[in-house]
Design a protein around this motif. Sequence first.
Motif, PDB file in Angstrom:
ATOM      1  N   GLY A 190     -55.443  51.840  16.601  1.00 53.75           N
ATOM      2  CA  GLY A 190     -55.673  51.319  15.263  1.00 53.75           C
ATOM      3  C   GLY A 190     -55.036  49.962  15.097  1.00 53.75           C
ATOM      4  N   THR A 191     -55.479  49.231  14.098  1.00 52.99           N
ATOM      5  CA  THR A 191     -54.806  47.994  13.704  1.00 52.99           C
ATOM      6  C   THR A 191     -54.947  47.814  12.206  1.00 52.99           C
ATOM      7  N   GLY A 192     -53.817  47.592  11.553  1.00 51.38           N
ATOM      8  CA  GLY A 192     -53.854  47.216  10.153  1.00 51.38           C
ATOM      9  C   GLY A 192     -54.236  45.753  10.037  1.00 51.38           C
ATOM     10  N   CYS A 193     -54.801  45.358   8.902  1.00 51.92           N
ATOM     11  CA  CYS A 193     -55.168  43.967   8.674  1.00 51.92           C
ATOM     12  C   CYS A 193     -54.987  43.673   7.191  1.00 51.92           C
ATOM     13  N   TRP A 194     -54.120  42.707   6.857  1.00 53.54           N
ATOM     14  CA  TRP A 194     -53.802  42.442   5.463  1.00 53.54           C
ATOM     15  C   TRP A 194     -53.104  41.100   5.300  1.00 53.54           C
ATOM     16  N   ASP A 195     -53.049  40.636   4.064  1.00 55.18           N
ATOM     17  CA  ASP A 195     -52.248  39.468   3.719  1.00 55.18           C
ATOM     18  C   ASP A 195     -50.778  39.854   3.906  1.00 55.18           C
ATOM     19  N   ASP A 206     -59.454  47.458   5.966  1.00 53.47           N
ATOM     20  CA  ASP A 206     -58.043  47.102   6.117  1.00 53.47           C
ATOM     21  C   ASP A 206     -57.397  47.822   7.291  1.00 53.47           C
ATOM     22  N   THR A 207     -58.111  48.778   7.877  1.00 56.74           N
ATOM     23  CA  THR A 207     -57.652  49.443   9.098  1.00 56.74           C
ATOM     24  C   THR A 207     -58.843  49.694  10.008  1.00 56.74           C
ATOM     25  N   VAL A 208     -58.730  49.235  11.234  1.00 54.51           N
ATOM     26  CA  VAL A 208     -59.724  49.541  12.270  1.00 54.51           C
ATOM     27  C   VAL A 208     -59.144  50.657  13.123  1.00 54.51           C
ATOM     28  N   SER A 209     -59.917  51.715  13.351  1.00 49.59           N
ATOM     29  CA  SER A 209     -59.390  52.861  14.089  1.00 49.59           C
ATOM     30  C   SER A 209     -60.454  53.436  15.019  1.00 49.59           C
ATOM     31  N   PHE A 210     -60.039  53.742  16.247  1.00 56.98           N
ATOM     32  CA  PHE A 210     -60.886  54.435  17.217  1.00 56.98           C
ATOM     33  C   PHE A 210     -60.111  55.641  17.720  1.00 56.98           C
ATOM     34  N   GLU A 244     -58.654  23.586   0.018  1.00 53.97           N
ATOM     35  CA  GLU A 244     -59.148  24.362   1.156  1.00 53.97           C
ATOM     36  C   GLU A 244     -58.928  25.867   0.986  1.00 53.97           C
ATOM     37  N   LYS A 245     -58.154  26.254  -0.028  1.00 58.34           N
ATOM     38  CA  LYS A 245     -57.907  27.674  -0.329  1.00 58.34           C
ATOM     39  C   LYS A 245     -57.502  28.448   0.924  1.00 58.34           C
ATOM     40  N   ARG A 246     -56.442  28.019   1.529  1.00 56.93           N
ATOM     41  CA  ARG A 246     -55.976  28.662   2.764  1.00 56.93           C
ATOM     42  C   ARG A 246     -55.405  30.044   2.455  1.00 56.93           C
ATOM     43  N   SER A 247     -55.882  31.030   3.189  1.00 60.20           N
ATOM     44  CA  SER A 247     -55.423  32.412   3.031  1.00 60.20           C
ATOM     45  C   SER A 247     -54.913  32.916   4.368  1.00 60.20           C
ATOM     46  N   PHE A 248     -53.942  33.815   4.323  1.00 59.67           N
ATOM     47  CA  PHE A 248     -53.255  34.249   5.535  1.00 59.67           C
ATOM     48  C   PHE A 248     -53.367  35.765   5.690  1.00 59.67           C
ATOM     49  N   TYR A 249     -53.511  36.187   6.948  1.00 59.97           N
ATOM     50  CA  TYR A 249     -53.704  37.607   7.255  1.00 59.97           C
ATOM     51  C   TYR A 249     -52.900  37.966   8.502  1.00 59.97           C
ATOM     52  N   GLN A 250     -52.643  39.253   8.644  1.00 60.36           N
ATOM     53  CA  GLN A 250     -51.946  39.757   9.828  1.00 60.36           C
ATOM     54  C   GLN A 250     -52.707  40.930  10.414  1.00 60.36           C
ATOM     55  N   PHE A 251     -52.780  40.958  11.750  1.00 68.23           N
ATOM     56  CA  PHE A 251     -53.188  42.157  12.477  1.00 68.23           C
ATOM     57  C   PHE A 251     -51.936  42.817  13.030  1.00 68.23           C
ATOM     58  N   VAL A 252     -51.875  44.153  12.942  1.00 62.53           N
ATOM     59  CA  VAL A 252     -50.745  44.913  13.477  1.00 62.53           C
ATOM     60  C   VAL A 252     -51.316  46.053  14.330  1.00 62.53           C
ATOM     61  N   PRO A 253     -51.553  45.815  15.623  1.00 69.12           N
ATOM     62  CA  PRO A 253     -52.213  46.824  16.479  1.00 69.12           C
ATOM     63  C   PRO A 253     -51.252  47.886  17.009  1.00 69.12           C
ATOM     64  N   VAL A 268     -46.831  53.670  19.412  1.00 69.80           N
ATOM     65  CA  VAL A 268     -46.335  52.463  20.068  1.00 69.80           C
ATOM     66  C   VAL A 268     -47.186  51.315  19.548  1.00 69.80           C
ATOM     67  N   ARG A 269     -46.603  50.130  19.468  1.00 67.33           N
ATOM     68  CA  ARG A 269     -47.320  49.035  18.827  1.00 67.33           C
ATOM     69  C   ARG A 269     -47.125  47.733  19.581  1.00 67.33           C
ATOM     70  N   TRP A 270     -48.095  46.827  19.368  1.00 66.96           N
ATOM     71  CA  TRP A 270     -47.960  45.452  19.809  1.00 66.96           C
ATOM     72  C   TRP A 270     -47.427  44.623  18.639  1.00 66.96           C
ATOM     73  N   PRO A 271     -46.894  43.440  18.914  1.00 64.15           N
ATOM     74  CA  PRO A 271     -46.394  42.595  17.820  1.00 64.15           C
ATOM     75  C   PRO A 271     -47.527  42.172  16.877  1.00 64.15           C
ATOM     76  N   GLU A 272     -47.167  41.920  15.629  1.00 69.56           N
ATOM     77  CA  GLU A 272     -48.161  41.475  14.658  1.00 69.56           C
ATOM     78  C   GLU A 272     -48.655  40.074  15.014  1.00 69.56           C
ATOM     79  N   GLN A 273     -49.872  39.785  14.599  1.00 69.65           N
ATOM     80  CA  GLN A 273     -50.474  38.483  14.872  1.00 69.65           C
ATOM     81  C   GLN A 273     -50.977  37.874  13.578  1.00 69.65           C
TER      82      GLN A 273
END
Length: 449
Positions: A190-195, A206-210, A244-253, A268-273
């Motif tokens: 899985g990976t979370g994805c959010w501001d 907001d969550t990708v899961s297999f 430019e309305k810059r918006s920021f997001y994080q993946f947390v796999p 177990v997790r990888w670092p956020e991106q």
Amino acid sequence: MAMVAVVGVLGNSPASAEAEATIELGMVPMSQVSTLADEVGRKVSPAVRQPGQKPTRVPKSAEELDEIRRPGTQFAPVSSRIANRPPVPGSAAFSPVDDPITRAECQKFYENTEPPPDQWHKNRFNLCYGAILQARKIDQNGAVLAAIQAKAVFMISMNKNARSAVVSVELFDWFNVGGLFPTSQKITFGTGCWDPEVGGPECTPDTVSFDDTIANWQNRGIRQKVVEFSGTSAMRPDDPAPNEKRSFYQFVPYFYVQTGRGTETDFVRWPEQNLRCDVARTVVNDKYVRGSDCVFHKDVGILKLDASRPDMAESVNFIRDAFDNIGSTKPGTAGSYVPGKFGTPTSLSRLYYDQALRAANRDHSIETCIANYGRNYTVRPDGKTNDCDEYPFAGTHEGSHLAQFAFPRSFAVRPLLNLHNQMVGSELSTYLAQDHVVEGDRFQVHVYN
């Protein structure tokens, strides 16, 4: 990178040891020689510990949010970026968003890089993580009853002219020691994805899961899903380009398994991106930036210039001299340097909106050419015309106007063939647009040949 995590179950009866066995999960580098086969039948540490927990969005301090938003803090390993796509004539016209990362590329990088970085950016639109995922079945006395491992790759590729990305994961090259580990065991990616700012926009989904059994992971190959980056982050007073309305997001796999103790799970997790999306392509124009509307903004971009190209050799070799022999340029102050050479910890930042500063950079460079080469510096013996070439470029915050007050950081000028100067300018403009380098984003210059 998360390492092996042992989940123990207390008890003393040998007969019940296997019945009370639990599953633990861990990750080791792909470049590491596996010792998994030697562990089966041996006792590992029986210490009980809390299993890994699912990553969640947590509040961050103002300083942490500022650091997440700050562009150009990650310099690529020199060998990886040069080997990844050897520069070729006309390479600036190549759009990196059209070159998505592949599993084979990610695997090769992580198998041959020691120590492995948290993530590898193929370019500013594509990244991956790679590791060996291991699972062990451990009885209550700490003995390893069975073990299995697979190479794991997680990839993110931004979509062209869109505010979305393809998220991919693959588990491959499985090794089940003695065939003892049950392939009916489920492993979930899985990976979370959010501001990163709590309360900010989330991704869709907001969550990708297999979630699947090991047997199905072995047979089904790569898994993919499209993630859309919706919403707009809160505007900040120091935003360099509010339009430019810059918006920021994080993946947390992450990966997780059911440990076998009721509903307990072990993660177990990888670092956020971190990544950034904007509307610059449509609000300004696609000559300013294009590629994708989202980019890994922490990654320092690379402009590649071929010093052997006959249509720009004078200008490119001048930049090389500025890097390596600044005394052969003007003002050529002893002990000074120019920033932005690929492979160094310095970079350039794009200057787009402040036209007055861009003009001041150009004016000061011309004044320096006149002061050192005379007012006739444009005249060439071959009858052609010189320009006053400059480095750092006028369209950067490190240009000559401010550099004159920033010793030991400096600048360089030299009269050279106008057509060569203009060709490098064209390569620069194309690169900045294709690599989605907006105002304030950072990049380096790689001169080769």
